[in-house]
Write a protein that holds these residues in place. Structure first.
Motif, PDB file in Angstrom:
ATOM      1  N   GLU A 133       1.049  -1.067  -0.071  1.00  9.67           N
ATOM      2  CA  GLU A 133      -0.011  -0.098   0.193  1.00  9.67           C
ATOM      3  C   GLU A 133       0.751   1.061  -0.029  1.00  9.67           C
ATOM      4  O   GLU A 133       0.709   2.204  -0.675  1.00  9.67           O
ATOM      5  CB  GLU A 133      -0.871  -0.232   1.050  1.00  9.67           C
ATOM      6  CG  GLU A 133      -2.000   0.903   1.072  1.00  9.67           C
ATOM      7  CD  GLU A 133      -3.038   0.365   2.211  1.00  9.67           C
ATOM      8  OE1 GLU A 133      -2.868  -0.058   3.161  1.00  9.67           O
ATOM      9  OE2 GLU A 133      -4.272   0.962   2.168  1.00  9.67           O
ATOM     10  N   LYS A 134       1.819   1.288   0.853  1.00  8.13           N
ATOM     11  CA  LYS A 134       2.739   2.420   0.976  1.00  8.13           C
ATOM     12  C   LYS A 134       3.338   2.548  -0.470  1.00  8.13           C
ATOM     13  O   LYS A 134       3.240   3.929  -0.819  1.00  8.13           O
ATOM     14  CB  LYS A 134       3.739   2.231   2.235  1.00  8.13           C
ATOM     15  CG  LYS A 134       4.791   3.202   2.468  1.00  8.13           C
ATOM     16  CD  LYS A 134       5.464   3.146   3.531  1.00  8.13           C
ATOM     17  CE  LYS A 134       6.569   4.056   3.697  1.00  8.13           C
ATOM     18  NZ  LYS A 134       7.712   4.172   2.835  1.00  8.13           N
ATOM     19  N   LEU A 135       3.887   1.660  -0.996  1.00  7.45           N
ATOM     20  CA  LEU A 135       4.748   1.820  -2.332  1.00  7.45           C
ATOM     21  C   LEU A 135       3.969   2.184  -3.117  1.00  7.45           C
ATOM     22  O   LEU A 135       4.286   3.123  -4.331  1.00  7.45           O
ATOM     23  CB  LEU A 135       5.525   0.573  -2.332  1.00  7.45           C
ATOM     24  CG  LEU A 135       6.795   0.503  -1.671  1.00  7.45           C
ATOM     25  CD1 LEU A 135       7.512  -0.913  -2.226  1.00  7.45           C
ATOM     26  CD2 LEU A 135       7.657   1.442  -1.909  1.00  7.45           C
ATOM     27  N   MET A 136       2.411   1.697  -3.301  1.00  9.34           N
ATOM     28  CA  MET A 136       1.598   2.212  -4.448  1.00  9.34           C
ATOM     29  C   MET A 136       1.147   3.475  -4.404  1.00  9.34           C
ATOM     30  O   MET A 136       1.080   4.028  -5.601  1.00  9.34           O
ATOM     31  CB  MET A 136       0.383   1.229  -4.442  1.00  9.34           C
ATOM     32  CG  MET A 136       0.587  -0.196  -4.754  1.00  9.34           C
ATOM     33  SD  MET A 136      -0.838  -1.308  -4.696  1.00  9.34           S
ATOM     34  CE  MET A 136      -1.528  -0.523  -5.910  1.00  9.34           C
ATOM     35  N   TYR A 137       1.031   3.777  -3.513  1.00 10.10           N
ATOM     36  CA  TYR A 137       0.558   5.348  -3.120  1.00 10.10           C
ATOM     37  C   TYR A 137       1.834   6.268  -3.347  1.00 10.10           C
ATOM     38  O   TYR A 137       1.604   7.710  -3.449  1.00 10.10           O
ATOM     39  CB  TYR A 137      -0.434   5.608  -2.072  1.00 10.10           C
ATOM     40  CG  TYR A 137      -1.742   5.042  -2.472  1.00 10.10           C
ATOM     41  CD1 TYR A 137      -2.858   5.470  -3.074  1.00 10.10           C
ATOM     42  CD2 TYR A 137      -1.869   3.623  -1.758  1.00 10.10           C
ATOM     43  CE1 TYR A 137      -3.873   4.937  -3.351  1.00 10.10           C
ATOM     44  CE2 TYR A 137      -3.082   3.044  -2.072  1.00 10.10           C
ATOM     45  CZ  TYR A 137      -4.144   3.768  -2.696  1.00 10.10           C
ATOM     46  OH  TYR A 137      -5.590   2.956  -2.740  1.00 10.10           O
ATOM     47  N   GLU A 138       2.969   5.916  -3.404  1.00 17.16           N
ATOM     48  CA  GLU A 138       4.069   6.919  -3.478  1.00 17.16           C
ATOM     49  C   GLU A 138       4.318   6.941  -4.965  1.00 17.16           C
ATOM     50  O   GLU A 138       5.050   7.948  -5.525  1.00 17.16           O
ATOM     51  CB  GLU A 138       5.546   6.237  -2.980  1.00 17.16           C
ATOM     52  CG  GLU A 138       5.552   6.607  -1.539  1.00 17.16           C
ATOM     53  CD  GLU A 138       6.576   5.814  -0.984  1.00 17.16           C
ATOM     54  OE1 GLU A 138       7.673   5.234  -1.543  1.00 17.16           O
ATOM     55  OE2 GLU A 138       6.615   5.672   0.194  1.00 17.16           O
ATOM     56  N   VAL A 181       2.026   1.029 -12.160  1.00 16.28           N
ATOM     57  CA  VAL A 181       2.121   1.080 -10.744  1.00 16.28           C
ATOM     58  C   VAL A 181       3.137  -0.068  -9.960  1.00 16.28           C
ATOM     59  O   VAL A 181       4.329   0.318  -9.308  1.00 16.28           O
ATOM     60  CB  VAL A 181       0.924   1.163  -9.698  1.00 16.28           C
ATOM     61  CG1 VAL A 181       1.271   0.840  -8.394  1.00 16.28           C
ATOM     62  CG2 VAL A 181       0.191   2.209 -10.224  1.00 16.28           C
ATOM     63  N   LEU A 182       2.893  -1.149 -10.631  1.00 14.53           N
ATOM     64  CA  LEU A 182       4.030  -2.483 -10.192  1.00 14.53           C
ATOM     65  C   LEU A 182       5.379  -2.406 -10.666  1.00 14.53           C
ATOM     66  O   LEU A 182       6.357  -2.639  -9.977  1.00 14.53           O
ATOM     67  CB  LEU A 182       3.350  -3.785 -10.283  1.00 14.53           C
ATOM     68  CG  LEU A 182       1.768  -3.937  -9.505  1.00 14.53           C
ATOM     69  CD1 LEU A 182       1.221  -5.232 -10.228  1.00 14.53           C
ATOM     70  CD2 LEU A 182       2.256  -4.256  -7.946  1.00 14.53           C
ATOM     71  N   HIS A 256      10.886   0.584  -9.286  1.00 15.71           N
ATOM     72  CA  HIS A 256       9.531   0.696  -9.265  1.00 15.71           C
ATOM     73  C   HIS A 256       8.850  -0.299  -8.007  1.00 15.71           C
ATOM     74  O   HIS A 256      10.018  -0.793  -7.313  1.00 15.71           O
ATOM     75  CB  HIS A 256       8.706   0.295 -10.262  1.00 15.71           C
ATOM     76  CG  HIS A 256       9.474  -0.904 -10.948  1.00 15.71           C
ATOM     77  ND1 HIS A 256       9.720  -2.101 -10.542  1.00 15.71           N
ATOM     78  CD2 HIS A 256       9.875  -0.953 -12.619  1.00 15.71           C
ATOM     79  CE1 HIS A 256      10.583  -2.613 -11.751  1.00 15.71           C
ATOM     80  NE2 HIS A 256      10.849  -2.138 -12.517  1.00 15.71           N
ATOM     81  N   PHE A 257       7.792  -0.495  -7.776  1.00 19.39           N
ATOM     82  CA  PHE A 257       7.602  -1.608  -6.679  1.00 19.39           C
ATOM     83  C   PHE A 257       8.323  -2.810  -6.654  1.00 19.39           C
ATOM     84  O   PHE A 257       8.659  -3.203  -5.593  1.00 19.39           O
ATOM     85  CB  PHE A 257       5.954  -1.684  -6.649  1.00 19.39           C
ATOM     86  CG  PHE A 257       5.440  -2.763  -5.678  1.00 19.39           C
ATOM     87  CD1 PHE A 257       5.284  -2.469  -4.614  1.00 19.39           C
ATOM     88  CD2 PHE A 257       5.377  -4.116  -6.271  1.00 19.39           C
ATOM     89  CE1 PHE A 257       4.790  -3.554  -3.502  1.00 19.39           C
ATOM     90  CE2 PHE A 257       4.859  -5.234  -5.357  1.00 19.39           C
ATOM     91  CZ  PHE A 257       4.514  -4.693  -4.221  1.00 19.39           C
ATOM     92  N   LEU A 258       8.386  -3.441  -7.883  1.00 18.66           N
ATOM     93  CA  LEU A 258       9.078  -4.636  -7.944  1.00 18.66           C
ATOM     94  C   LEU A 258      10.408  -4.741  -7.554  1.00 18.66           C
ATOM     95  O   LEU A 258      10.782  -5.764  -6.759  1.00 18.66           O
ATOM     96  CB  LEU A 258       8.841  -5.243  -9.592  1.00 18.66           C
ATOM     97  CG  LEU A 258       8.548  -6.672  -9.598  1.00 18.66           C
ATOM     98  CD1 LEU A 258       7.298  -6.862  -9.335  1.00 18.66           C
ATOM     99  CD2 LEU A 258       8.607  -6.962 -11.210  1.00 18.66           C
ATOM    100  N   ASP A 259      11.325  -3.757  -7.717  1.00 20.57           N
ATOM    101  CA  ASP A 259      12.555  -3.461  -7.477  1.00 20.57           C
ATOM    102  C   ASP A 259      12.466  -3.351  -5.776  1.00 20.57           C
ATOM    103  O   ASP A 259      13.404  -4.254  -5.082  1.00 20.57           O
ATOM    104  CB  ASP A 259      13.407  -2.183  -7.878  1.00 20.57           C
ATOM    105  CG  ASP A 259      13.542  -2.547  -9.512  1.00 20.57           C
ATOM    106  OD1 ASP A 259      13.640  -3.705  -9.829  1.00 20.57           O
ATOM    107  OD2 ASP A 259      13.770  -1.500 -10.051  1.00 20.57           O
ATOM    108  N   ALA A 260      11.719  -2.512  -5.279  1.00 20.40           N
ATOM    109  CA  ALA A 260      11.698  -2.306  -3.889  1.00 20.40           C
ATOM    110  C   ALA A 260      11.499  -3.625  -2.991  1.00 20.40           C
ATOM    111  O   ALA A 260      11.990  -3.882  -2.151  1.00 20.40           O
ATOM    112  CB  ALA A 260      10.458  -1.152  -3.494  1.00 20.40           C
ATOM    113  N   TYR A 261      10.433  -4.568  -3.723  1.00 16.79           N
ATOM    114  CA  TYR A 261       9.885  -5.740  -2.988  1.00 16.79           C
ATOM    115  C   TYR A 261      11.396  -6.555  -3.282  1.00 16.79           C
ATOM    116  O   TYR A 261      11.782  -7.400  -2.106  1.00 16.79           O
ATOM    117  CB  TYR A 261       9.027  -6.301  -3.830  1.00 16.79           C
ATOM    118  CG  TYR A 261       8.243  -7.470  -3.029  1.00 16.79           C
ATOM    119  CD1 TYR A 261       6.774  -7.064  -2.539  1.00 16.79           C
ATOM    120  CD2 TYR A 261       8.532  -8.409  -2.773  1.00 16.79           C
ATOM    121  CE1 TYR A 261       6.177  -8.054  -1.595  1.00 16.79           C
ATOM    122  CE2 TYR A 261       8.037  -9.713  -2.155  1.00 16.79           C
ATOM    123  CZ  TYR A 261       6.666  -9.300  -1.456  1.00 16.79           C
ATOM    124  OH  TYR A 261       6.165 -10.042  -0.561  1.00 16.79           O
TER     125      TYR A 261
END
Ligand code: HEM
Length: 480
Positions: A133-138, A181-182, A256-261
């Motif tokens: 949630e946090k990353l998506m809304y960033e 987003v992802l 993006h989100f995938l890298d952060a994950y």
């Protein structure tokens, strides 16, 4: 080989026998003083009584047994919560007791207890949800949604006002927002991989609520086998889509989100919470929840706008005045109250159509409104009972955007407008969905006049259908 086969056969038959005895036992001796409800039959429970008008049947049972009633689906008790006060008490006041998710064969077959939506209430669900949630809304949602809405308009323009079925375009556009987003990627409307994934998901969803979730013997039926095959294909296709992103992962960059994950996985390589299986399930969860619900609502929006030409004219004249000097943005909402009210009314009118509503489960033995509900009981939150409540929404079947307008002309949203659920398990994508629907509707009405082809009038919207029917529409460009 032959002996192994025979042994397997004996084991399966013995297991089936035990299942049958257990189902009959549970039917004869229900586990606790559960809320009242129709008694049902052995093995199948009340499922045969649901009929084709499931929402109507649930309404009748709520009138007969009260706002908290139960019915056996197969041998499994399902508790139904009806009406805003009851639902709010369970999901908000008693959130920790009602925020579990039930075990469903279909969901488990795809997600295997991972991801966000189907994960039971607890630390694993909390970590996945908070992180995602946090990353998506960033992400820069505004520009992602604006860009997709421009691509959608450009594509619709190519039909030159001729009839077309908007379903696939809406679906790819909604999925593109999620993929952007992802992992920062959008796909062409004709891209085969994304089209395949979306069509597999849509086929699987048609079967996902099948009797095989509740009656063990139904797992041997062809519909269950077909569901299994679809589930395997979905997992393969998601992997195919995500693999290039994972292959290009560079630990020194966060694109993006995938890298952060992936960074998170590398920080604690043996974690049960953050690993590549979880990542795949989160990606699928977001694409599935994000694209399917938003597409369904967008289809309803087009159907209602093309049916209610007076509403469309009022939305267009409001847009004309405001967009003359301003580029479209979500921040313009306060200047576009009728447009926003129209979107909210489409959501209100159609949210409750899906009969089983939001699926929850009790996290412990619960005493609620005088009834005892054991741990892990399936609890179905009947959203239709809120959105069709005449006391809250006079003449609820009527499509009337003015309901959401205060006398001052501003948008007013009552507390009982809760299409995204309530409490800890409420929709994670609410902010995205609201932005997306508002932007798509505003830009599509500003660019096109929506009407049904003369030779194919639109469907009857009063009919009790669970999903938008297939339809064709003409989008006549307003400017050349
Ligand atoms: C019009 C569009 C949408 C509607 C009407 C909608 C509605 C809902 C509802 C009713 C729930 C279940 C609440 C409950 O269990 O009580 C839910 C859950 C969820 N939604 Fe949405 N949704 C929409 C769009 C989206 C989008 C765009 C995303 C993308 C991120 C999303 C992600 C989720 C997730 C991950 C959950 C599960 C939350 C959890 O279990 O913690 N939804 N949504």
């Amino acid at each position: 080989m032959y002996l192994t086969k025979q042994f397997r056969c004996v084991t399966v038959t013995r297991r089936n026998m035990l299942n049958f005895i257990w189902d009959t036992w549970r039917w004869m001796f229900p586990p606790s003083p559960l809320p009242p409800g129709p008694r049902g039959l052995p093995v199948v429970g009340a499922l045969p009584y649901l009929g084709s008008d499931v929402t109507g049947t649930l309404e009748t049972w709520a009138r007969e047994y009260g706002p908290v009633f139960s019915a056996n689906f197969g041998s499994r008790p399902v508790v139904f919560l009806n009406g805003f006060d009851v639902i709010k008490e369970a999901l908000v006041t008693r959130r920790s007791e009602f925020s579990g998710r039930p075990y469903l064969y279909s969901i488990h077959r795809v997600f295997k207890g991972k991801g966000i939506h189907s994960v039971d209430y607890g630390p694993c669900w909390r970590h996945q949800r908070q992180f995602t949630e946090k990353l998506m809304y960033e992400e820069n949602l505004e520009s992602i949604i604006q860009r997709e809405s421009r691509h959608l308009s450009d594509r619709i323009q190519t039909f030159g006002g001729r009839p077309f079925d908007p379903a696939k375009l809406m679906n790819v556009a909604a999925a593109n927002i999620m993929c952007s987003v992802l992992f920062g990627e959008r796909y062409d409307f004709d891209n085969e991989d994304i089209q395949r994934l979306l069509s597999l998901i849509s086929d699987a969803l048609k079967l996902a609520n099948g009797a095989f979730n509740f009656i063990w013997i139904a797992r041997f039926f062809p519909s269950a086998r077909r569901f299994d095959a679809l589930a395997d294909e979905i997992l393969k296709t998601v992997e195919k889509i995500v693999k290039p992103q994972l292959d290009s992962y560079d630990p020194t960059k966060t694109r993006h989100f995938l890298d952060a994950y992936m960074h998170k996985i590398h920080q604690s390589p043996h974690s049960d919470t953050f690993n590549t299986d979880q990542l795949m399930s989160v990606v699928l969860d977001v694409i599935l929840a994000g694209s399917q619900n938003a597409t369904t609502m967008m289809k309803w929006c087009l159907l209602y706008l093309a049916t209610h030409q007076d509403v469309q004219t009022t939305v267009y004249s409001e847009l004309q005045q405001v967009l003359e000097n301003n580029p479209l943005s979500y921040n313009l909402r306060p200047q576009l109250p009728y447009t926003e009210a129209t979107v909210l009314e489409v959501i209100r009118r159609n949210t409750g159509r899906f009969p089983l509503g939001a699926s929850h489960a009790t996290t412990c033995d619960v005493t609620f409104r005088g009834y005892v509900i054991p741990k892990s009981t399936y609890v179905s939150v009947n959203l239709n009972s809120v959105f069709m409540d005449e006391k809250l929404w006079p003449e609820p079947m009527k499509f009337r955007p003015q309901r959401f307008l205060a006398e001052s002309g501003e948008v007013k949203e009552p507390e009982y407008f809760m299409p995204f659920g309530l409490g800890d398990r409420s929709c994670m994508g609410e902010g995205i969905a609201r932005r997306e629907l508002f932007t798509f509707v505003a830009s599509l009405v500003n660019a096109f006049h929506w009407k049904f082809p003369e030779e194919k009038p639109g469907p009857n919207l009063q009919e009790k259908v669970y999903a938008p029917p297939q339809f064709e529409v003409c989008a006549v460009p307003r400017r050349q």
